[in-house]
Write a protein that holds these residues in place. Structure first.
Motif, short mmCIF file in Angstrom:
data_model
loop_
_atom_site.label_atom_id
_atom_site.label_comp_id
_atom_site.label_asym_id
_atom_site.label_seq_id
_atom_site.Cartn_x
_atom_site.Cartn_y
_atom_site.Cartn_z
N ASP A 11 -4.50 -0.87 -3.09
CA ASP A 11 -5.92 -0.68 -3.37
C ASP A 11 -6.14 0.12 -4.64
OD1 ASP A 11 -4.78 1.57 -1.71
OD2 ASP A 11 -6.70 2.45 -2.30
N PHE A 66 0.80 -1.22 0.00
CA PHE A 66 0.00 0.00 0.00
C PHE A 66 0.84 1.28 0.00
CE2 PHE A 66 -2.44 -3.47 1.71
CZ PHE A 66 -3.58 -3.41 0.93
N TRP A 91 -9.09 0.28 3.89
CA TRP A 91 -9.67 0.15 2.54
C TRP A 91 -10.72 -0.94 2.49
CZ3 TRP A 91 -8.31 4.54 2.03
CH2 TRP A 91 -7.03 5.03 1.88
N ASP A 136 -8.63 -8.71 -7.13
CA ASP A 136 -9.57 -8.87 -6.01
C ASP A 136 -9.05 -9.97 -5.09
OD1 ASP A 136 -11.68 -8.83 -4.28
OD2 ASP A 136 -13.23 -9.29 -5.77
N LYS A 194 -13.22 -1.33 -0.66
CA LYS A 194 -12.30 -1.33 -1.79
C LYS A 194 -11.73 -2.72 -2.02
CE LYS A 194 -10.81 3.50 -1.55
NZ LYS A 194 -9.63 4.41 -1.50
N LYS A 195 -11.43 -3.01 -3.28
CA LYS A 195 -10.79 -4.28 -3.62
C LYS A 195 -9.27 -4.12 -3.52
CE LYS A 195 -14.48 -5.91 -6.66
NZ LYS A 195 -14.84 -6.37 -8.02
N ILE A 196 -8.64 -5.21 -3.16
CA ILE A 196 -7.19 -5.21 -2.99
C ILE A 196 -6.54 -5.92 -4.17
CG2 ILE A 196 -5.28 -5.86 -1.49
CD1 ILE A 196 -7.29 -3.81 -0.30
N GLU A 244 -4.71 -1.38 4.81
CA GLU A 244 -5.51 -2.46 4.25
C GLU A 244 -6.82 -2.60 5.01
OE1 GLU A 244 -4.91 -7.10 2.82
OE2 GLU A 244 -3.32 -6.04 3.89
#
Length: 219
Positions: free
Chosen positions: A156, A118, A202, A181, A207-209, A199
């Motif tokens: 993210d 991140f 988010w 994702d 939010k998708k990682i 993380e």
């Protein structure tokens, strides 16, 4: 301000933080296993580690590896350093420096694995060269990693993730695995439930990682 001053004083007294003004800061390159760690083990580095969530999480799980969190902010790495001291994690160190200077502290082929979790995506065009996966940074990572050393990225930010994928096309890599994702991917099992502060934030926001892993080759 008072808390920050205390943290800086703590950092100056701690052996697990390598920073300007300490003897090892100028001498540690190529000698991490000989001069700092108690055991000669494969070295994993987390860049822009912040509070060291990943560094600490991995060190707990893998006592047979050595881990180094790198960040310029001493007030951040204080947190990871404190946890390492409290838990007596002897396979953890923190290095306070700019990532652009990373070659001053690691010799060629010294690292087995490298994580970026991140990072600031630097979305403005004028900041492209400051992105931690720009080719000028990837060249440094390629040099300090062993041949076939593993490179990981979690973010993210999809445009930044796509940028990184594009940058990697210019480098010799193998076994590239990626997902946009992570939490709906079988790759999630490889993350051992470790989450950074960002993380968690988010994920809470829905939010998708994005995640990728590859082996960096010398040629």
């Amino acid at each position: 301000m008072r808390n920050k001053i205390k943290r800086f004083a703590d950092n100056a007294a701690r052996e697990n933080i390598i920073e300007p003004g300490k003897e090892l800061y100028e001498q540690i390159k190529g000698c991490w296993n000989e001069r700092y760690f108690e055991k000669d083990q494969p070295i994993t580095v987390e860049l822009a580690c912040g509070k060291g969530d990943y560094t600490i999480g991995l060190a707990r799980r893998f006592p047979d590896r050595n881990f180094i969190g790198v960040d310029i902010k001493g007030s951040r790495i204080w947190y990871g350093s404190t946890t390492a001291e409290e838990e007596q994690l002897r396979n953890v160190a923190f290095l306070r420096t700019q990532i652009l200077l990373i070659e001053n502290f690691f010799a060629e082929n010294e690292l087995s694995e490298l994580w970026i979790t991140f990072p600031d995506p630097r979305p403005r065009d004028k900041d492209i060269r400051r992105r931690l996966t720009h080719s000028r940074y990837l060249k440094m990572y390629q040099k300090i990693l062993k041949d076939g050393g593993i490179f990981h990225l979690k973010t993210d930010d999809l445009p930044f993730f796509d940028f990184t994928m594009e940058m990697l096309q210019s480098f010799p890599i193998r076994n590239l695995t990626q997902t946009t994702d992570l939490y709906q991917s079988p790759l999630l099992e490889e993350h051992f439930g470790i989450q950074t502060t960002y993380e968690k934030r988010w994920l809470k926001e829905g939010k998708k990682i994005n995640y990728l892993r590859c082996e960096m080759l010398k040629s």
